[in-house]
Design a protein around this motif. Sequence first.
Motif, PDB file in Angstrom:
ATOM      1  N   PHE A 207       8.722  -4.569  -6.727  1.00  9.30           N
ATOM      2  CA  PHE A 207       8.497  -3.282  -5.861  1.00  9.30           C
ATOM      3  C   PHE A 207       9.355  -2.163  -5.913  1.00  9.30           C
ATOM      4  N   LYS A 208      10.328  -2.484  -6.836  1.00 10.24           N
ATOM      5  CA  LYS A 208      11.160  -1.058  -7.192  1.00 10.24           C
ATOM      6  C   LYS A 208      10.510   0.000  -7.471  1.00 10.24           C
ATOM      7  N   GLY A 209      10.868   1.028  -6.732  1.00  2.54           N
ATOM      8  CA  GLY A 209      10.462   2.396  -6.724  1.00  2.54           C
ATOM      9  C   GLY A 209       9.045   2.735  -5.780  1.00  2.54           C
ATOM     10  N   ILE A 210       8.889   1.639  -5.051  1.00  4.23           N
ATOM     11  CA  ILE A 210       7.803   1.716  -3.906  1.00  4.23           C
ATOM     12  C   ILE A 210       8.224   1.107  -2.680  1.00  4.23           C
ATOM     13  N   ASP A 211       9.330   0.571  -2.534  1.00  5.11           N
ATOM     14  CA  ASP A 211       9.899  -0.199  -1.591  1.00  5.11           C
ATOM     15  C   ASP A 211      10.510   0.823  -0.396  1.00  5.11           C
ATOM     16  N   ASP A 212      10.291   1.938  -0.586  1.00  2.12           N
ATOM     17  CA  ASP A 212      10.774   2.846   0.657  1.00  2.12           C
ATOM     18  C   ASP A 212       9.852   3.220   1.545  1.00  2.12           C
ATOM     19  N   LEU A 213       8.403   2.759   1.220  1.00  2.60           N
ATOM     20  CA  LEU A 213       7.302   2.902   2.156  1.00  2.60           C
ATOM     21  C   LEU A 213       7.142   1.240   2.695  1.00  2.60           C
ATOM     22  N   ALA A 214       6.878   1.221   4.251  1.00  2.06           N
ATOM     23  CA  ALA A 214       6.532  -0.185   4.781  1.00  2.06           C
ATOM     24  C   ALA A 214       5.304  -0.626   4.170  1.00  2.06           C
ATOM     25  N   SER A 215       4.135  -0.063   3.550  1.00  2.00           N
ATOM     26  CA  SER A 215       2.939  -0.513   3.261  1.00  2.00           C
ATOM     27  C   SER A 215       2.861  -0.255   1.750  1.00  2.00           C
ATOM     28  N   GLY A 216       1.911  -0.757   0.918  1.00  2.00           N
ATOM     29  CA  GLY A 216       2.124  -0.603  -0.356  1.00  2.00           C
ATOM     30  C   GLY A 216       2.228  -1.593  -1.428  1.00  2.00           C
ATOM     31  N   ASP A 217       2.581  -2.808  -0.719  1.00  2.00           N
ATOM     32  CA  ASP A 217       2.635  -4.026  -1.641  1.00  2.00           C
ATOM     33  C   ASP A 217       1.355  -4.224  -2.216  1.00  2.00           C
ATOM     34  N   ASP A 218       0.391  -3.627  -1.884  1.00  2.00           N
ATOM     35  CA  ASP A 218      -1.053  -3.862  -2.681  1.00  2.00           C
ATOM     36  C   ASP A 218      -1.510  -2.765  -3.417  1.00  2.00           C
ATOM     37  N   GLU A 219      -1.723  -1.753  -2.981  1.00  3.64           N
ATOM     38  CA  GLU A 219      -2.374  -0.759  -3.719  1.00  3.64           C
ATOM     39  C   GLU A 219      -1.233   0.063  -4.625  1.00  3.64           C
ATOM     40  N   LEU A 220      -0.028   0.284  -3.963  1.00  2.00           N
ATOM     41  CA  LEU A 220       0.984   0.902  -4.839  1.00  2.00           C
ATOM     42  C   LEU A 220       1.484  -0.045  -6.235  1.00  2.00           C
ATOM     43  N   PHE A 221       1.593  -1.299  -5.957  1.00  2.00           N
ATOM     44  CA  PHE A 221       1.768  -2.113  -6.938  1.00  2.00           C
ATOM     45  C   PHE A 221       0.649  -2.316  -8.021  1.00  2.00           C
TER      46      PHE A 221
END
Length: 366
Positions: A207-221
């Motif tokens: 999740f490096k690069g998207i770990d600053d948002l609480a959500s996004g473990d699905d869509e952003l990954f």
Amino acid sequence: MLTCLYVSAILFLRKGWLSIPPYVSVQGIPRTKVSILIAARNEEDKIALTIENILAQSYPADLRELIVVDDHSSDQTSAIILSYRDRGVRLIKLNEKEKLNSYKKKAISEAINLATGELIITTDADCRMKPYWLKAIVGFYEETGSKLISSPVVYANEISFFERLQTLEFLYLIGLGASTIGNKMPSTCNGANLAYKKEVFVELGGFKGIDDLASGDDELFLHKVASRYPESIGFCKSSDAIVFTDAKASLSEFISQRKRWASKSTRYKDKKIVVLGVAIWFFNVMLLVSMLAGFFDSRNWITALLALVLKALAEMLFLKPVTRFAHRTELLKYLPLLSVVHVIYIIYIGIAGNSGKYIWKDRLVR
């Protein structure tokens, strides 16, 4: 112009949904070891049923492991998980002391570090599955070689009218995610039913690069994987692969959830999707403006009515095959109402979801 754009977009989504062939599980012998991961926080009333559903899967026990991460629960969640350790369920207690913005991504990352499966499957602590859930997803993986697989999530056991409206709206979102995958433009998925290769997670830095948002473990990954492997994203269109969960009981819970989901949109890698989302938001704004302008000039009500009718007809064409897949076609009778309410909802969530912080799991996050 905006009405034509919206109708065209919905018909394009319909094409994407119909382009995905139904997947029928082959009754062969699975060969892939899977790690099912759950991040749980204060889920003492639901976690046991989810664990029982997973342990009851028609899948070889030696090719399956279940890892549950307790994210600082203050109830009996950990004790309940521990009661299943004799049946192979592993518990990780998240003891992160520094303040994070995404505890869920941290929980999933910790679980993946210990996972021994080739295929990672994430779900939530309040979900139920049919006995052939794992077989369907793994069968799809073994046949297609997809790096990431999105699978359907459906609300069930609705009690109120409000919950039935949510179920129809949620089917719209699940259909949207599947359709964009079918159109080779993956945009959204749901972490309650998501699978990906462990080596791909490691290769892309998790999740490096998207770990600053609480959500996004699905869509952003999903977007990270799609940017590297655009032809290796799949949707498992199988009734066996459906995960069932519950709609939100109150309006405040619903709004909080949707704000969390909307907060990820500005971080989408594919800017075409962002532009389309903004155009659809403006379409709804103009619909509302036309409705209000009708109080000054009644001809504006004719314009708004025509746009609403075209909007609802396009949505009906899209949702009919999606609800048929989920065996929930009876919900289509609520579409005229939902289509109108959706105008206000989209405008509000578009603003609120991208304007700051929200409450998630009793934490204030961004």
